[in-house]
Design a protein around this motif. Structure first.
Motif, short mmCIF file in Angstrom:
data_model
loop_
_atom_site.label_atom_id
_atom_site.label_comp_id
_atom_site.label_asym_id
_atom_site.label_seq_id
_atom_site.Cartn_x
_atom_site.Cartn_y
_atom_site.Cartn_z
N LEU A 5 0.87 -1.16 0.00
CA LEU A 5 0.00 0.00 0.00
C LEU A 5 0.91 1.23 0.00
N GLU A 8 -2.85 6.63 0.49
CA GLU A 8 -4.21 6.71 1.00
C GLU A 8 -4.60 8.17 1.02
N LYS A 130 -7.33 4.29 -2.01
CA LYS A 130 -6.12 3.57 -1.62
C LYS A 130 -5.42 3.13 -2.89
#
Length: 135
Positions: A5, A8, A130
């Motif tokens: 990830l 965000e 995201k």
């Protein structure tokens, strides 16, 4: 392979308009937003505009572009494309891919990387996204 990830963000829709369809296609909805969050651990402000059109199967097809700004002049631009669905509450949810361009050292980790994203719009204009690296 889907990686870490790397971003965000959350924000609000700043404008919408309906554009006429071309070549017999249905009208297109253009949406602009402003969001803040992090990209590669760097705080960013993101401004973007994307369009979406309803497809015959009831899903949405969309594409857009935008710019990210970080502290000290760090910057990147992005282009994305995805497919979406309507949510039960009247918003929509998109999944797709995004690529970046930048010459800022803070975002050097974006070079040569495609991102895959999840993007949610609520009926009251809230947005959230995201992004994962796809290497």
């Amino acid at each position: 392979m889907l990686g870490d990830l790397i971003a965000e963000e959350q924000g609000r829709i700043t404008g919408r308009r309906v554009l006429p369809g071309e070549h017999g296609l249905p009208p297109t909805v253009e949406t602009s937003y402003a969001a803040s969050g992090t990209l590669l651990g760097v705080p960013v402000q993101d401004m973007g505009t994307y369009t979406a059109r309803l497809r015959d199967d009831g899903t949405l097809e969309g594409g857009g572009q935008g710019v990210l700004m970080g502290p000290g002049g760090a910057h990147a631009s992005w282009r994305g494309h995805g497919v979406g669905t309507f949510t039960e509450s009247g918003g929509n949810s998109f999944r797709g891919s995004v690529v970046y361009e930048t010459d800022s050292p803070e975002f050097a980790g974006l070079r040569g990387v495609a991102g895959v994203f999840e993007w949610e719009n609520s009926v009251d204009g809230e947005v959230a996204g995201k992004l994962w690296a796809w290497r």
